[in-house]
Every structure is written in structure tokens, then in C-alpha cells.
Scaffold this motif. Structure first.
Motif, PDB file in Angstrom:
ATOM      1  N   TYR A 212       0.716  -0.923  -0.163  1.00  0.00           N
ATOM      2  CA  TYR A 212      -0.034  -0.035   0.114  1.00  0.00           C
ATOM      3  C   TYR A 212       0.998   1.524  -0.589  1.00  0.00           C
ATOM      4  O   TYR A 212       0.489   2.211  -1.077  1.00  0.00           O
ATOM      5  N   HIS A 213       2.096   1.423   0.692  1.00  0.00           N
ATOM      6  CA  HIS A 213       2.916   2.070   1.115  1.00  0.00           C
ATOM      7  C   HIS A 213       3.674   3.003  -0.023  1.00  0.00           C
ATOM      8  O   HIS A 213       4.379   3.397  -0.328  1.00  0.00           O
ATOM      9  N   ASP A 214       3.253   1.755  -1.299  1.00  0.00           N
ATOM     10  CA  ASP A 214       4.775   1.686  -2.303  1.00  0.00           C
ATOM     11  C   ASP A 214       4.086   3.240  -3.068  1.00  0.00           C
ATOM     12  O   ASP A 214       4.893   3.997  -4.486  1.00  0.00           O
ATOM     13  N   GLN A 215       3.137   4.077  -3.115  1.00  0.00           N
ATOM     14  CA  GLN A 215       2.561   5.046  -3.857  1.00  0.00           C
ATOM     15  C   GLN A 215       2.940   5.609  -2.990  1.00  0.00           C
ATOM     16  O   GLN A 215       2.275   6.904  -3.193  1.00  0.00           O
ATOM     17  N   HIS A 216       2.819   5.614  -2.155  1.00  0.00           N
ATOM     18  CA  HIS A 216       2.769   7.220  -0.714  1.00  0.00           C
ATOM     19  C   HIS A 216       3.617   7.792  -1.445  1.00  0.00           C
ATOM     20  O   HIS A 216       5.297   7.952  -1.866  1.00  0.00           O
ATOM     21  N   ASN A 217       3.147   9.788  -1.217  1.00  0.00           N
ATOM     22  CA  ASN A 217       4.030  10.851  -1.621  1.00  0.00           C
ATOM     23  C   ASN A 217       3.878  11.770  -0.950  1.00  0.00           C
ATOM     24  O   ASN A 217       3.843  12.403  -1.565  1.00  0.00           O
ATOM     25  N   ALA A 218       4.267  11.741   0.756  1.00  0.00           N
ATOM     26  CA  ALA A 218       4.027  13.003   1.345  1.00  0.00           C
ATOM     27  C   ALA A 218       4.117  14.225   1.452  1.00  0.00           C
ATOM     28  O   ALA A 218       3.627  15.100   0.875  1.00  0.00           O
ATOM     29  N   LEU A 219       5.273  14.751   0.322  1.00  0.00           N
ATOM     30  CA  LEU A 219       5.229  15.577   0.208  1.00  0.00           C
ATOM     31  C   LEU A 219       4.899  16.263  -1.420  1.00  0.00           C
ATOM     32  O   LEU A 219       4.421  17.869  -1.063  1.00  0.00           O
ATOM     33  N   MET A 220       4.248  15.394  -1.429  1.00  0.00           N
ATOM     34  CA  MET A 220       3.633  16.196  -2.960  1.00  0.00           C
ATOM     35  C   MET A 220       1.721  15.993  -2.365  1.00  0.00           C
ATOM     36  O   MET A 220       0.926  16.628  -3.602  1.00  0.00           O
ATOM     37  N   ALA A 221       1.503  15.727  -1.715  1.00  0.00           N
ATOM     38  CA  ALA A 221       0.642  16.054  -1.460  1.00  0.00           C
ATOM     39  C   ALA A 221      -0.323  17.732  -0.857  1.00  0.00           C
ATOM     40  O   ALA A 221       0.871  18.368  -0.372  1.00  0.00           O
ATOM     41  N   TYR A 222      -1.376  17.811  -0.871  1.00  0.00           N
ATOM     42  CA  TYR A 222      -1.956  19.245  -1.407  1.00  0.00           C
ATOM     43  C   TYR A 222      -1.420  20.103   0.395  1.00  0.00           C
ATOM     44  O   TYR A 222      -0.964  21.752   0.514  1.00  0.00           O
ATOM     45  N   GLY A 223      -1.063  19.363   1.115  1.00  0.00           N
ATOM     46  CA  GLY A 223      -0.654  20.525   3.018  1.00  0.00           C
ATOM     47  C   GLY A 223       0.668  20.649   2.439  1.00  0.00           C
ATOM     48  O   GLY A 223       0.918  22.563   2.590  1.00  0.00           O
ATOM     49  N   PRO A 224       1.365  19.812   1.743  1.00  0.00           N
ATOM     50  CA  PRO A 224       2.950  20.579   2.456  1.00  0.00           C
ATOM     51  C   PRO A 224       2.855  21.233   1.113  1.00  0.00           C
ATOM     52  O   PRO A 224       3.974  23.281   1.068  1.00  0.00           O
ATOM     53  N   ARG A 225       2.585  21.448  -0.141  1.00  0.00           N
ATOM     54  CA  ARG A 225       2.300  22.214  -1.652  1.00  0.00           C
ATOM     55  C   ARG A 225       2.003  23.722  -1.428  1.00  0.00           C
ATOM     56  O   ARG A 225       2.324  25.012  -1.308  1.00  0.00           O
ATOM     57  N   VAL A 226       0.467  23.441  -0.326  1.00  0.00           N
ATOM     58  CA  VAL A 226      -0.230  24.993   0.407  1.00  0.00           C
ATOM     59  C   VAL A 226       1.354  25.655   1.001  1.00  0.00           C
ATOM     60  O   VAL A 226       1.414  26.635   1.293  1.00  0.00           O
TER      61      VAL A 226
END
Length: 371
Positions: free
Chosen positions: A177-191
Motif C-alpha cells: 500500500y505505501h509503495d505509492q505514498h508521496n507525502a511531500l507532494m500532497a496538498y498540505g506541504p504544497r499549500v
């Protein structure tokens, strides 16, 4: 005289060798222990004094000189794997797989010499498990800290985690499941980057306000205070570590979920959802009395459920505003409908950019003095 000269020459040679040794030691590869790093996000030092990165997008920075530095990272599961990701000199590079069966360090290479800045992020969420950092090595390596800025805490579910968003290396439907995680590119860090803020991401895939994707709990109100959002962990997070100016809460997607179709699932209960959500906002306000609370809807909830969720969040706002008349009112943002194309119907990396662009004016306004 000749003998004397020979002794003097030999002494001079030894002195020069000593100088050379001293000079080279000044430029030797330095080791920066984990205790010297200055992480941002949920973290802890374990018994070995290694830095455990816990929450999504928790990060630390350092500088080095030359073409290469090394990060010594490990995970507790010898048969598993996890992911870091990093930026070099302000430019995003890639995700890095950390395998439990490998003792090799992560090598960060720079295309040119000189001084370089690296920011390292945990790409996965807390429930994936911690990543332990033992040390960072490199020429003149030095820890850096985040510049002072307003803080936004983003609380939410898999969308907030950036889960299922990045199949660039492991296609959807394959791997873990976590092989497709990308926390840095989620909306929060981007905002946060767009509005000049620091951030904390507090998220759990599948979690809700009163029930989860395929279970009745524990939901976010029961695990929020635990350092890794695990109900059975006695260790609590120290909420005095950061003081958010804004706390963004995006829950509801999983409360509406039908689950896996095998486990019995009762119809969505608006009254219970509102009551539990109000209690959770009160919990958050007890941790951060001065923070502005912002409630977000869900880009994955559409049709009649979308209106039901918006009405419920409006009622949560009304109740909180009535209970805290001296505080700044709760802010609401309802996402535009989205047919997400990431894995399992989640927003993709590109769609997180769309969400972030939609949210930037909203958060910009919340961060204005007096708002």
C-alpha cells in the motif's frame, strides 16, 4: 655538518607530513549524529539515540560540501521497506527506498562541488512505521533548522497523507500500500510552501471522525494524542513542540465509506458524526488554544453525500463558534468535485497540485494578521 643537515631535513619532512595530516583532517568526512539534527514533524529519539521519523512528511535539513553525502537510515522490520524523499538545493529529486535487510547508506550525489543544501522527508505515513536516522556524513556536514514562519497543521486521512498518489515507480494495484505514498507532494506541504508557512502533517489512511473505512474505530479522536496515531501505544505526542497558527482538519471521507462490502456497515449517522467532530475540534483547541480552526470537506465525496458532508461541517462550525464566542470563528472550505485518477480513486500527485491551488487563497487569508 652533512649528518646534521640530514637530521634537519628529516625533521622538516616529518613536520610537513604532520602539517599535511592536520590539513587533511580538517577536510575529512564529518559525521553528524542524529541528536544534532533538527527535525520538523512528529519524531522521537529512540534508546539508541537514533532519530525516528514518524509522521508523514516529517523532515530535517543539512548542508555539506563537495559531491556526496550519506544518510544512514534503517527500519525495524527486517523484511519490510519504507520510503524517504529529498530535495537538493531547493529542487525535488526522488523517493528513496529504505529496505530492512540492507545496511548500506543512502548516497546523496550533487552534480557539482561547492556547498549544498538537502532536505529529507518521510514519504510515508505513521502507520507504515518509523524510519530511524543514525547519522549523516559528508564534508563539513552541518544541521540546519526550518526558518521561522507561521505553522499549519494538516489533520486528515489518506488524502492528506498523499497515499496512493504516486505510481511512477510501483504501478497501482501492485506492491504494498505505501509503495505509492508521496507525502511531500500532497496538498498540505504544497499549500504551506505556497503561503510561506511551516507545516506538520497528522494523518492516517482510512481514518474518520467517528468510524473508519472498514471498522468502527478507533477513529481520529481516539488516536490523535498518540505519537504514532496507534491506539495501543502509551507514548503521547508533546503538543508543546509546535504552535500552529492554523489547524486544518479534513475528515469525513471514510465515515461515508461503504467499506469492503463484507463487513456489516450501518448507514452514515449525521448526528454521531457531528457530535464526535465537535468533540475532536474541542480536543484540538485544548492543545492549541490560539490556533484558527479550518474544516475542509472531501474531494472524494460526491453526489448527495457531498451535500450531507457540507451540511454536517456547517453544523460543526455553528456549534464550535457558539461554544467559543471569544475565539476566531471556524473557517470552512468545500472542495470542488473531483474524479480522482490516482490509485484506488485517490487524488494523484498532479491532482494534489489542483487541490493545493484551490486552497492557497483560503489559507493565505487565514494567515493574514487579524484574521
Amino acid at each position: 655538518m652533512k649528518v646534521k643537515y640530514t637530521h634537519l631535513a628529516a625533521a622538516a619532512v616529518l613536520f610537513c607530513l604532520s602539517c599535511s595530516s592536520t590539513n587533511s583532517s580538517k577536510h575529512a568526512i564529518d559525521a553528524l549524529p542524529a541528536t544534532a539534527l533538527q527535525p520538523y514533524g512528529r519524531h522521537t529519539l529512540n534508546l539508541a539515540q537514533n532519530l525516528e521519523l514518524i509522521s508523514s512528511a516529517v523532515h530535517f535539513g543539512y548542508t555539506f560540501e563537495g559531491n556526496e553525502s550519506r544518510i544512514f537510515a534503517s527500519i525495524p522490520n527486517g523484511n519490510g521497506h519504507n520510503y524517504l524523499q529529498y530535495e537538493l538545493d531547493g529542487v525535488y529529486q526522488k523517493r528513496i527506498r529504505v529496505s530492512g535487510d540492507s545496511a548500506d547508506p543512502i548516497v546523496i550525489k550533487a552534480p557539482t562541488g561547492g556547498k549544498h543544501t538537502v532536505w529529507v522527508y518521510k514519504a510515508t505515513e505513521a502507520h507504515t512505521g518509523p524510519i530511524a536516522i543514525e547519522k549523516v556524513t559528508g564534508k563539513n556536514v552541518s544541521a540546519i533548522k526550518k526558518p521561522a514562519a507561521p505553522v499549519i497543521e494538516f489533520i486528515g486521512n489518506s488524502i492528506t497523507c498523499g497515499a496512493a498518489a504516486d505510481p511512477s515507480e510501483v504501478p497501482c494495484g501492485t506492491g504494498e500500500y505505501h509503495d505509492q505514498h508521496n507525502a511531500l507532494m500532497a496538498y498540505g506541504p504544497r499549500v504551506a510552501a505556497a503561503v510561506g508557512a511551516n507545516y506538520i502533517v497528522s494523518c492516517v489512511s482510512g481514518i474518520g471522525a467517528y468510524r473508519n473505512w472498514n471498522s468502527d474505530g478507533p477513529a481520529m479522536p481516539q488516536v490523535y494524542e498518540k505519537i504514532d496515531f496507534q491506539d495501543n501505544n502509551p507514548q503521547h505526542w508533546n503538543f508543546g513542540t509546535y504552535t500552529p497558527q492554523v489547524v486544518s482538519i479534513a475528515l469525513g471521507t471514510n465515515d461515508f465509506s461503504q467499506g469492503d462490502g463484507k463487513r456489516e456497515r450501518l448507514p452514515f449517522d449525521s448526528t454521531r458524526f457531528i457530535n464526535e467532530y465537535v468533540k475532536f475540534v474541542q480536543l484540538v483547541k485544548s492543545k492549541y488554544p490560539q490556533a484558527r480552526i479550518a474544516l475542509l470537506s472531501s474531494p472524494m465525496v460526491n453526489g448527495n453525500n457531498r451535500l450531507t458532508l457540507q451540511n454536517a461541517l456547517t453544523e460543526v462550525k455553528a456549534q464550535i463558534d457558539a461554544r467559543y464566542p471569544a475565539d476566531k470563528p471556524v473557517a470552512l472550505h468545500f472542495f470542488q468535485p473531483m474524479q480522482a485518477s490516482g490509485c484506488t480513486g485517490h487524488p494523484s500527485v498532479e491532482e494534489h497540485d489542483v487541490l493545493a491551488q484551490e486552497l492557497v487563497p483560503f489559507f493565505n487569508q487565514l494567515l493574514q494578521p487579524g484574521m
